[in-house]
Design an enzyme around this catalytic site. Structure first.
Site, PDB file in Angstrom:
ATOM      1  N   GLY A  16       0.563  -1.394  -0.127  1.00  0.00           N
ATOM      2  CA  GLY A  16       0.019   0.016  -0.125  1.00  0.00           C
ATOM      3  C   GLY A  16       0.911   1.069  -0.024  1.00  0.00           C
ATOM      4  N   GLY A  43      -3.938  -1.947  -2.763  1.00  0.00           N
ATOM      5  CA  GLY A  43      -2.442  -1.885  -2.800  1.00  0.00           C
ATOM      6  C   GLY A  43      -2.241  -2.024  -4.384  1.00  0.00           C
ATOM      7  CE1 TYR A 152      -9.513   2.613   8.084  1.00  0.00           C
ATOM      8  CE2 TYR A 152     -10.062   4.521   9.015  1.00  0.00           C
ATOM      9  CZ  TYR A 152      -8.874   4.159   8.388  1.00  0.00           C
ATOM     10  OH  TYR A 152      -7.716   4.137   8.301  1.00  0.00           O
TER      11      TYR A 152
HETATM   12  P1  NAD Z   1      -3.587   1.605   1.421  1.00  0.00           P
HETATM   13  O1  NAD Z   1      -5.052   1.058   0.759  1.00  0.00           O
HETATM   14  O2  NAD Z   1      -2.586   2.307   0.430  1.00  0.00           O
HETATM   15  O3  NAD Z   1      -2.855   0.333   1.993  1.00  0.00           O
HETATM   16  C1  NAD Z   1      -3.576  -0.618   2.653  1.00  0.00           C
HETATM   17  C2  NAD Z   1      -2.655  -2.082   2.158  1.00  0.00           C
HETATM   18  O4  NAD Z   1      -3.448  -3.064   2.775  1.00  0.00           O
HETATM   19  C3  NAD Z   1      -3.184  -2.302   0.953  1.00  0.00           C
HETATM   20  O5  NAD Z   1      -1.789  -2.644  -0.011  1.00  0.00           O
HETATM   21  C4  NAD Z   1      -3.993  -3.416   0.754  1.00  0.00           C
HETATM   22  O6  NAD Z   1      -3.942  -4.226  -0.554  1.00  0.00           O
HETATM   23  C5  NAD Z   1      -3.686  -4.087   2.067  1.00  0.00           C
HETATM   24  N1  NAD Z   1      -4.699  -5.026   2.454  1.00  0.00           N
HETATM   25  C6  NAD Z   1      -6.145  -4.719   2.856  1.00  0.00           C
HETATM   26  N2  NAD Z   1      -6.619  -6.082   3.345  1.00  0.00           N
HETATM   27  C7  NAD Z   1      -5.761  -6.809   3.313  1.00  0.00           C
HETATM   28  C8  NAD Z   1      -5.881  -8.391   3.523  1.00  0.00           C
HETATM   29  N3  NAD Z   1      -6.900  -8.865   3.897  1.00  0.00           N
HETATM   30  N4  NAD Z   1      -4.809  -8.897   3.493  1.00  0.00           N
HETATM   31  C9  NAD Z   1      -3.735  -8.289   3.093  1.00  0.00           C
HETATM   32  N5  NAD Z   1      -3.627  -7.035   2.654  1.00  0.00           N
HETATM   33  C10 NAD Z   1      -4.365  -6.314   2.604  1.00  0.00           C
HETATM   34  O7  NAD Z   1      -3.574   2.423   2.561  1.00  0.00           O
HETATM   35  P2  NAD Z   1      -2.838   3.440   3.592  1.00  0.00           P
HETATM   36  O8  NAD Z   1      -3.092   4.837   3.236  1.00  0.00           O
HETATM   37  O9  NAD Z   1      -1.474   3.067   2.942  1.00  0.00           O
HETATM   38  O10 NAD Z   1      -2.962   2.957   4.757  1.00  0.00           O
HETATM   39  C11 NAD Z   1      -2.009   1.910   5.552  1.00  0.00           C
HETATM   40  C12 NAD Z   1      -2.815   1.930   6.835  1.00  0.00           C
HETATM   41  O11 NAD Z   1      -2.463   3.176   7.811  1.00  0.00           O
HETATM   42  C13 NAD Z   1      -4.008   1.341   7.048  1.00  0.00           C
HETATM   43  O12 NAD Z   1      -4.141   0.182   8.150  1.00  0.00           O
HETATM   44  C14 NAD Z   1      -4.607   2.738   7.537  1.00  0.00           C
HETATM   45  O13 NAD Z   1      -5.802   2.465   8.215  1.00  0.00           O
HETATM   46  C15 NAD Z   1      -3.643   3.394   8.364  1.00  0.00           C
HETATM   47  N6  NAD Z   1      -4.055   4.866   8.073  1.00  0.00           N
HETATM   48  C16 NAD Z   1      -3.634   5.744   6.987  1.00  0.00           C
HETATM   49  C17 NAD Z   1      -4.070   7.066   7.147  1.00  0.00           C
HETATM   50  C18 NAD Z   1      -3.319   7.668   5.865  1.00  0.00           C
HETATM   51  O14 NAD Z   1      -3.730   9.001   5.907  1.00  0.00           O
HETATM   52  N7  NAD Z   1      -2.744   7.236   4.885  1.00  0.00           N
HETATM   53  C19 NAD Z   1      -4.506   7.537   8.190  1.00  0.00           C
HETATM   54  C20 NAD Z   1      -5.030   6.556   9.118  1.00  0.00           C
HETATM   55  C21 NAD Z   1      -4.755   5.344   9.131  1.00  0.00           C
END
Ligand code: NAD
Ligand code: UDP
Length: 335
Positions: A16, A43, A152
Protein backbone atom coordinates in the site's frame (compact mmCIF):
# COMPACT_ATOMS: atom_id res chain seq x y z
CA UNK A 1 21.05 4.23 9.73
CA UNK A 2 21.45 0.65 11.00
CA UNK A 3 18.68 0.65 13.54
CA UNK A 4 17.14 -2.55 12.13
CA UNK A 5 20.47 -4.29 11.52
CA UNK A 6 20.00 -8.08 11.60
CA UNK A 7 16.24 -7.77 12.17
CA UNK A 8 13.61 -9.59 10.13
CA UNK A 9 10.37 -7.66 9.69
CA UNK A 10 6.95 -8.60 8.31
CA UNK A 11 4.86 -5.76 6.89
CA UNK A 12 1.18 -6.65 6.53
CA UNK A 13 -0.23 -4.41 3.81
CA UNK A 14 3.29 -3.73 2.49
CA UNK A 15 2.12 -2.96 -1.07
CA UNK A 16 0.00 0.00 0.00
CA UNK A 17 0.86 3.68 0.13
CA UNK A 18 2.29 3.72 3.66
CA UNK A 19 3.34 0.06 3.77
CA UNK A 20 5.63 0.40 0.74
CA UNK A 21 7.38 3.45 2.22
CA UNK A 22 7.81 1.54 5.47
CA UNK A 23 9.35 -1.49 3.67
CA UNK A 24 11.87 0.83 1.99
CA UNK A 25 12.74 2.55 5.23
CA UNK A 26 13.28 -0.75 7.11
CA UNK A 27 15.63 -1.98 4.37
CA UNK A 28 17.48 1.35 4.34
CA UNK A 29 17.84 1.00 8.13
CA UNK A 30 19.61 -2.36 7.73
CA UNK A 31 16.87 -4.99 8.17
CA UNK A 32 18.15 -8.45 7.19
CA UNK A 33 14.85 -9.25 5.48
CA UNK A 34 11.54 -7.48 4.94
CA UNK A 35 8.52 -9.57 3.94
CA UNK A 36 5.45 -7.77 2.60
CA UNK A 37 2.17 -9.71 2.88
CA UNK A 38 -0.60 -8.13 0.83
CA UNK A 39 -3.69 -9.22 -1.13
CA UNK A 40 -3.56 -6.05 -3.30
CA UNK A 41 -7.18 -5.21 -2.58
CA UNK A 42 -6.25 -1.50 -2.47
CA UNK A 43 -2.47 -1.83 -2.92
CA UNK A 44 -0.45 -1.85 -6.10
CA UNK A 45 2.51 -3.97 -7.28
CA UNK A 46 4.05 -0.84 -8.74
CA UNK A 47 4.55 0.59 -5.24
CA UNK A 48 7.16 -2.16 -4.78
CA UNK A 49 8.92 -1.64 -8.11
CA UNK A 50 11.97 -0.04 -6.46
CA UNK A 51 12.40 -3.07 -4.17
CA UNK A 52 12.14 -5.86 -6.74
CA UNK A 53 15.90 -6.25 -7.17
CA UNK A 54 16.62 -6.12 -3.45
CA UNK A 55 17.55 -9.63 -2.25
CA UNK A 56 16.49 -8.75 1.30
CA UNK A 57 12.91 -8.06 0.16
CA UNK A 58 10.09 -10.57 -0.43
CA UNK A 59 6.55 -9.78 -1.58
CA UNK A 60 3.85 -12.36 -0.83
CA UNK A 61 0.32 -12.32 -2.18
CA UNK A 62 -1.90 -13.40 0.71
CA UNK A 63 -5.11 -12.31 2.42
CA UNK A 64 -4.20 -11.90 6.10
CA UNK A 65 -7.71 -12.80 7.23
CA UNK A 66 -6.56 -16.35 6.35
CA UNK A 67 -3.96 -17.80 8.77
CA UNK A 68 -0.27 -17.50 7.90
CA UNK A 69 3.08 -18.26 9.45
CA UNK A 70 6.78 -18.31 8.55
CA UNK A 71 9.77 -20.44 9.40
CA UNK A 72 12.59 -18.75 11.24
CA UNK A 73 12.68 -15.72 13.49
CA UNK A 74 10.57 -12.60 13.10
CA UNK A 75 11.52 -9.52 15.11
CA UNK A 76 8.82 -7.04 14.07
CA UNK A 77 5.29 -7.34 12.68
CA UNK A 78 3.88 -4.07 11.29
CA UNK A 79 0.13 -4.20 10.61
CA UNK A 80 -0.60 -1.64 7.89
CA UNK A 81 -3.27 -3.74 6.16
CA UNK A 82 -6.69 -2.14 5.71
CA UNK A 83 -8.58 -0.18 3.09
CA UNK A 84 -8.01 3.38 4.27
CA UNK A 85 -9.77 5.91 2.07
CA UNK A 86 -13.47 6.68 2.68
CA UNK A 87 -14.28 5.55 -0.90
CA UNK A 88 -12.36 2.28 -0.48
CA UNK A 89 -13.95 1.29 2.78
CA UNK A 90 -17.42 2.36 1.62
CA UNK A 91 -17.00 -0.11 -1.27
CA UNK A 92 -15.38 -2.79 0.93
CA UNK A 93 -17.13 -2.56 4.32
CA UNK A 94 -17.06 -6.27 5.15
CA UNK A 95 -13.46 -6.73 3.96
CA UNK A 96 -12.51 -3.71 6.10
CA UNK A 97 -14.13 -5.18 9.22
CA UNK A 98 -12.59 -8.60 8.55
CA UNK A 99 -9.05 -7.35 8.02
CA UNK A 100 -9.32 -5.11 11.10
CA UNK A 101 -10.51 -7.99 13.27
CA UNK A 102 -9.42 -11.42 11.90
CA UNK A 103 -6.41 -10.01 10.05
CA UNK A 104 -5.16 -8.11 13.08
CA UNK A 105 -5.54 -11.19 15.27
CA UNK A 106 -3.63 -13.36 12.76
CA UNK A 107 -0.82 -10.79 12.85
CA UNK A 108 -0.87 -10.78 16.66
CA UNK A 109 -0.65 -14.59 16.70
CA UNK A 110 2.45 -14.43 14.52
CA UNK A 111 4.02 -11.87 16.88
CA UNK A 112 3.11 -14.03 19.88
CA UNK A 113 4.62 -17.18 18.27
CA UNK A 114 7.86 -15.39 17.37
CA UNK A 115 8.22 -13.09 20.38
CA UNK A 116 8.13 -10.17 17.93
CA UNK A 117 7.14 -6.55 18.50
CA UNK A 118 3.69 -5.92 16.96
CA UNK A 119 2.90 -2.42 15.69
CA UNK A 120 -0.70 -1.59 14.83
CA UNK A 121 -1.53 1.18 12.35
CA UNK A 122 -4.53 2.78 14.02
CA UNK A 123 -6.08 6.09 13.04
CA UNK A 124 -7.43 9.47 14.09
CA UNK A 125 -10.80 8.03 12.99
CA UNK A 126 -11.05 6.26 16.33
CA UNK A 127 -11.87 9.77 17.70
CA UNK A 128 -14.81 9.95 15.21
CA UNK A 129 -16.28 13.45 14.89
CA UNK A 130 -14.32 14.70 17.90
CA UNK A 131 -15.81 16.79 20.67
CA UNK A 132 -12.34 17.52 22.10
CA UNK A 133 -9.92 19.63 20.10
CA UNK A 134 -7.05 19.09 19.43
CA UNK A 135 -7.27 15.33 19.94
CA UNK A 136 -5.19 13.87 22.77
CA UNK A 137 -4.68 10.15 23.14
CA UNK A 138 -6.73 10.06 26.35
CA UNK A 139 -9.86 11.24 24.50
CA UNK A 140 -12.17 8.25 23.90
CA UNK A 141 -13.93 9.56 20.82
CA UNK A 142 -17.37 10.19 19.33
CA UNK A 143 -18.11 7.45 16.80
CA UNK A 144 -21.39 6.47 15.11
CA UNK A 145 -21.33 2.67 15.29
CA UNK A 146 -23.80 2.20 12.40
CA UNK A 147 -22.94 5.09 10.06
CA UNK A 148 -21.13 4.91 6.69
CA UNK A 149 -17.69 5.25 8.32
CA UNK A 150 -18.42 2.72 11.07
CA UNK A 151 -16.90 -0.27 9.20
CA UNK A 152 -13.53 1.48 9.35
CA UNK A 153 -13.79 3.32 12.68
CA UNK A 154 -15.10 0.32 14.60
CA UNK A 155 -12.65 -2.10 12.95
CA UNK A 156 -9.83 0.18 14.06
CA UNK A 157 -11.27 0.52 17.57
CA UNK A 158 -11.61 -3.26 17.80
CA UNK A 159 -8.04 -3.50 16.45
CA UNK A 160 -6.75 -1.41 19.35
CA UNK A 161 -8.79 -3.52 21.80
CA UNK A 162 -7.45 -6.86 20.58
CA UNK A 163 -3.91 -5.48 20.52
CA UNK A 164 -4.35 -4.42 24.16
CA UNK A 165 -5.80 -7.86 25.01
CA UNK A 166 -2.84 -9.73 23.46
CA UNK A 167 -0.51 -7.46 25.40
CA UNK A 168 -2.32 -8.19 28.68
CA UNK A 169 -3.01 -11.90 28.18
CA UNK A 170 -0.05 -13.08 26.08
CA UNK A 171 2.45 -10.33 26.94
CA UNK A 172 3.03 -9.49 23.28
CA UNK A 173 5.13 -6.33 23.03
CA UNK A 174 2.65 -4.05 21.26
CA UNK A 175 2.72 -0.51 19.85
CA UNK A 176 -0.24 1.52 18.57
CA UNK A 177 0.20 4.48 16.24
CA UNK A 178 -2.83 6.71 15.62
CA UNK A 179 -2.13 8.10 12.18
CA UNK A 180 -3.62 11.47 11.15
CA UNK A 181 -4.18 12.38 7.46
CA UNK A 182 -0.95 11.51 5.68
CA UNK A 183 -0.15 12.23 2.04
CA UNK A 184 2.67 11.74 -0.44
CA UNK A 185 3.85 9.79 -3.48
CA UNK A 186 2.11 6.41 -4.07
CA UNK A 187 -1.35 7.48 -2.99
CA UNK A 188 -3.73 6.34 -5.73
CA UNK A 189 -4.92 9.20 -7.93
CA UNK A 190 -8.46 7.81 -7.75
CA UNK A 191 -8.64 6.81 -4.07
CA UNK A 192 -10.99 9.71 -3.33
CA UNK A 193 -8.93 11.20 -0.51
CA UNK A 194 -8.71 14.95 -0.69
CA UNK A 195 -5.02 15.22 -1.65
CA UNK A 196 -5.16 13.00 -4.77
CA UNK A 197 -8.66 14.31 -5.53
CA UNK A 198 -7.58 17.97 -5.71
CA UNK A 199 -4.23 17.30 -7.43
CA UNK A 200 -5.93 15.02 -10.00
CA UNK A 201 -8.62 17.63 -10.65
CA UNK A 202 -6.01 20.36 -11.16
CA UNK A 203 -4.00 18.10 -13.51
CA UNK A 204 -7.12 17.45 -15.63
CA UNK A 205 -8.14 21.12 -15.58
CA UNK A 206 -11.32 20.32 -13.62
CA UNK A 207 -12.89 22.21 -10.72
CA UNK A 208 -11.99 21.26 -7.15
CA UNK A 209 -14.93 19.41 -5.57
CA UNK A 210 -15.38 20.68 -2.03
CA UNK A 211 -17.72 18.67 0.14
CA UNK A 212 -19.92 20.87 2.34
CA UNK A 213 -18.85 24.52 2.70
CA UNK A 214 -15.17 23.62 3.10
CA UNK A 215 -14.98 24.89 6.68
CA UNK A 216 -14.16 21.41 8.05
CA UNK A 217 -10.50 21.13 9.07
CA UNK A 218 -7.74 18.55 8.60
CA UNK A 219 -4.00 18.54 9.41
CA UNK A 220 -1.78 17.00 6.73
CA UNK A 221 1.41 15.07 7.48
CA UNK A 222 3.99 14.22 4.82
CA UNK A 223 4.74 10.50 4.45
CA UNK A 224 8.45 10.63 5.39
CA UNK A 225 7.58 12.32 8.71
CA UNK A 226 4.95 9.69 9.44
CA UNK A 227 7.30 6.78 8.67
CA UNK A 228 9.94 8.33 10.91
CA UNK A 229 7.40 8.43 13.76
CA UNK A 230 6.44 4.79 13.16
CA UNK A 231 10.08 3.66 13.22
CA UNK A 232 10.75 5.55 16.45
CA UNK A 233 7.66 4.05 18.05
CA UNK A 234 8.58 0.50 16.98
CA UNK A 235 12.02 0.88 18.55
CA UNK A 236 10.68 2.43 21.76
CA UNK A 237 9.02 0.67 24.68
CA UNK A 238 5.90 2.88 24.57
CA UNK A 239 2.80 0.69 24.87
CA UNK A 240 0.12 3.36 25.03
CA UNK A 241 -1.30 4.74 21.75
CA UNK A 242 0.66 7.60 20.19
CA UNK A 243 -0.73 10.21 17.77
CA UNK A 244 1.51 10.83 14.75
CA UNK A 245 0.45 13.69 12.52
CA UNK A 246 1.22 17.28 11.64
CA UNK A 247 -0.51 19.78 13.94
CA UNK A 248 -0.76 22.46 11.19
CA UNK A 249 -4.54 22.57 10.84
CA UNK A 250 -6.40 24.16 7.94
CA UNK A 251 -9.86 24.26 6.44
CA UNK A 252 -10.47 22.28 3.27
CA UNK A 253 -11.03 25.61 1.48
CA UNK A 254 -7.55 26.74 2.58
CA UNK A 255 -6.15 23.40 1.46
CA UNK A 256 -7.70 23.86 -2.02
CA UNK A 257 -6.00 27.26 -2.16
CA UNK A 258 -2.65 25.66 -1.19
CA UNK A 259 -2.98 23.08 -4.00
CA UNK A 260 -3.96 25.79 -6.49
CA UNK A 261 -0.89 27.85 -5.54
CA UNK A 262 1.43 24.83 -5.67
CA UNK A 263 0.16 23.92 -9.17
CA UNK A 264 -0.02 27.45 -10.46
CA UNK A 265 -3.41 26.65 -12.01
CA UNK A 266 -6.74 28.34 -12.37
CA UNK A 267 -8.97 25.62 -10.87
CA UNK A 268 -12.30 26.89 -9.60
CA UNK A 269 -14.45 25.33 -6.90
CA UNK A 270 -17.65 23.28 -7.14
CA UNK A 271 -19.44 22.59 -3.87
CA UNK A 272 -20.93 19.10 -3.31
CA UNK A 273 -22.94 17.71 -0.38
CA UNK A 274 -20.96 16.87 2.76
CA UNK A 275 -20.86 13.07 3.29
CA UNK A 276 -22.62 11.83 6.44
CA UNK A 277 -20.51 11.79 9.62
CA UNK A 278 -17.62 13.67 7.97
CA UNK A 279 -15.57 14.91 10.96
CA UNK A 280 -15.81 18.71 11.35
CA UNK A 281 -12.35 19.21 12.77
CA UNK A 282 -9.18 17.21 13.22
CA UNK A 283 -5.81 18.15 14.67
CA UNK A 284 -3.41 15.91 16.55
CA UNK A 285 -2.04 16.82 19.95
CA UNK A 286 1.49 15.44 19.52
CA UNK A 287 2.80 16.11 23.04
CA UNK A 288 3.17 12.37 23.67
CA UNK A 289 5.17 11.77 20.46
CA UNK A 290 7.35 14.81 21.24
CA UNK A 291 8.10 13.82 24.81
CA UNK A 292 8.30 10.01 24.55
CA UNK A 293 9.74 9.60 21.05
CA UNK A 294 11.50 12.94 20.46
CA UNK A 295 9.46 13.07 17.23
CA UNK A 296 8.36 16.18 15.42
CA UNK A 297 7.21 16.64 11.79
CA UNK A 298 9.78 18.43 9.62
CA UNK A 299 8.34 18.69 6.11
CA UNK A 300 6.42 21.88 5.29
CA UNK A 301 3.12 21.44 3.43
CA UNK A 302 4.48 23.44 0.47
CA UNK A 303 7.48 21.06 0.10
CA UNK A 304 5.45 17.88 0.61
CA UNK A 305 2.88 19.04 -1.93
CA UNK A 306 5.60 19.74 -4.49
CA UNK A 307 6.92 16.14 -4.19
CA UNK A 308 3.43 14.70 -4.30
CA UNK A 309 2.36 16.72 -7.33
CA UNK A 310 5.46 15.72 -9.24
CA UNK A 311 4.71 12.05 -8.44
CA UNK A 312 1.11 12.37 -9.64
CA UNK A 313 2.28 14.05 -12.85
CA UNK A 314 4.61 11.11 -13.47
CA UNK A 315 1.96 8.41 -12.94
CA UNK A 316 -0.96 10.10 -14.68
CA UNK A 317 -0.14 8.30 -17.94
CA UNK A 318 1.61 5.09 -16.85
CA UNK A 319 0.58 1.63 -18.15
CA UNK A 320 -1.16 -1.10 -16.07
CA UNK A 321 0.84 -3.37 -13.78
CA UNK A 322 1.91 -6.98 -14.23
CA UNK A 323 1.66 -9.29 -11.22
CA UNK A 324 4.99 -10.36 -9.76
CA UNK A 325 4.40 -11.31 -6.13
CA UNK A 326 4.58 -14.90 -4.92
CA UNK A 327 1.77 -16.66 -3.11
CA UNK A 328 2.63 -18.19 0.30
CA UNK A 329 2.61 -21.62 -1.40
CA UNK A 330 5.02 -20.45 -4.16
CA UNK A 331 7.41 -19.04 -1.59
CA UNK A 332 8.27 -22.49 -0.26
CA UNK A 333 9.54 -23.63 3.10
CA UNK A 334 12.19 -20.97 3.66
CA UNK A 335 9.57 -18.45 4.78
P1 NAD B 1 -3.54 1.59 1.35
O1 NAD B 1 -4.91 1.18 0.94
O2 NAD B 1 -2.66 2.21 0.34
O3 NAD B 1 -2.76 0.36 1.99
C1 NAD B 1 -3.38 -0.71 2.65
C2 NAD B 1 -2.79 -2.01 2.15
O4 NAD B 1 -3.39 -3.10 2.86
C3 NAD B 1 -3.08 -2.26 0.65
O5 NAD B 1 -1.88 -2.60 -0.01
C4 NAD B 1 -4.08 -3.41 0.67
O6 NAD B 1 -4.02 -4.19 -0.49
C5 NAD B 1 -3.65 -4.15 1.93
N1 NAD B 1 -4.72 -5.01 2.47
C6 NAD B 1 -6.00 -4.68 2.77
N2 NAD B 1 -6.68 -5.77 3.21
C7 NAD B 1 -5.80 -6.80 3.22
C8 NAD B 1 -5.89 -8.18 3.56
N3 NAD B 1 -7.04 -8.73 3.99
N4 NAD B 1 -4.79 -8.95 3.45
C9 NAD B 1 -3.61 -8.43 3.01
N5 NAD B 1 -3.47 -7.14 2.66
C10 NAD B 1 -4.54 -6.33 2.77
O7 NAD B 1 -3.74 2.58 2.61
P2 NAD B 1 -2.65 3.43 3.41
O8 NAD B 1 -3.05 4.84 3.33
O9 NAD B 1 -1.29 3.02 3.05
O10 NAD B 1 -2.96 2.95 4.90
C11 NAD B 1 -2.14 1.99 5.55
C12 NAD B 1 -2.62 1.82 6.99
O11 NAD B 1 -2.52 3.06 7.69
C13 NAD B 1 -4.08 1.37 7.09
O12 NAD B 1 -4.20 0.45 8.14
C14 NAD B 1 -4.81 2.65 7.42
O13 NAD B 1 -5.98 2.41 8.15
C15 NAD B 1 -3.76 3.40 8.25
N6 NAD B 1 -3.99 4.86 8.19
C16 NAD B 1 -3.63 5.58 7.09
C17 NAD B 1 -3.85 6.95 7.07
C18 NAD B 1 -3.43 7.81 5.91
O14 NAD B 1 -3.63 9.02 5.97
N7 NAD B 1 -2.83 7.30 4.87
C19 NAD B 1 -4.47 7.58 8.16
C20 NAD B 1 -4.84 6.79 9.24
C21 NAD B 1 -4.57 5.44 9.26
N1 UDP C 1 -13.06 16.26 0.65
C1 UDP C 1 -13.50 17.23 -0.24
N2 UDP C 1 -13.44 16.96 -1.57
C2 UDP C 1 -12.96 15.79 -2.08
C3 UDP C 1 -12.48 14.80 -1.17
C4 UDP C 1 -12.57 15.06 0.20
O1 UDP C 1 -13.95 18.31 0.17
O2 UDP C 1 -12.94 15.62 -3.31
C5 UDP C 1 -13.11 16.54 2.10
C6 UDP C 1 -13.80 15.46 2.92
O3 UDP C 1 -15.19 15.69 2.98
C7 UDP C 1 -13.14 15.63 4.27
C8 UDP C 1 -11.72 16.10 3.93
O4 UDP C 1 -11.78 16.58 2.57
O5 UDP C 1 -13.78 16.64 5.01
C9 UDP C 1 -10.67 14.99 4.02
O6 UDP C 1 -11.16 13.89 3.29
P1 UDP C 1 -10.33 12.55 3.08
O7 UDP C 1 -11.21 11.61 2.32
O8 UDP C 1 -9.01 12.87 2.49
O9 UDP C 1 -10.01 11.99 4.52
P2 UDP C 1 -10.82 11.90 5.90
O10 UDP C 1 -10.03 12.77 6.81
O11 UDP C 1 -12.21 12.40 5.74
O12 UDP C 1 -10.76 10.46 6.24
Amino acid sequence: MNRFHGKRAVVLGGAGFLGSHLCERLLADGASEVISVDNFITGDERNLAGLRMNKRFVSLHHDITEPFSFNGPVDFVFNMASPASPIDYAQLPIETLRVGSLGTENGLRLAQQKGAVFLQASTSEIYGDPLVHPQREDYWGNVNSVGPRSCYDEAKRYGEAIVAAYRRVHRVRTRIVRIFNTYGPRMRLNDGRVVPAFVGQALRGEDFTIFGDGSQTRSFCYVSDLIDGIVRLALSDVEEPVNIGNPREMTILQFAEAVREAMGGESRITFKPLPKDDPKQRQPDITRARTLLGWEPRVRLEDGLRETISYFRSVAERPSPTRQSETLADAGPSL
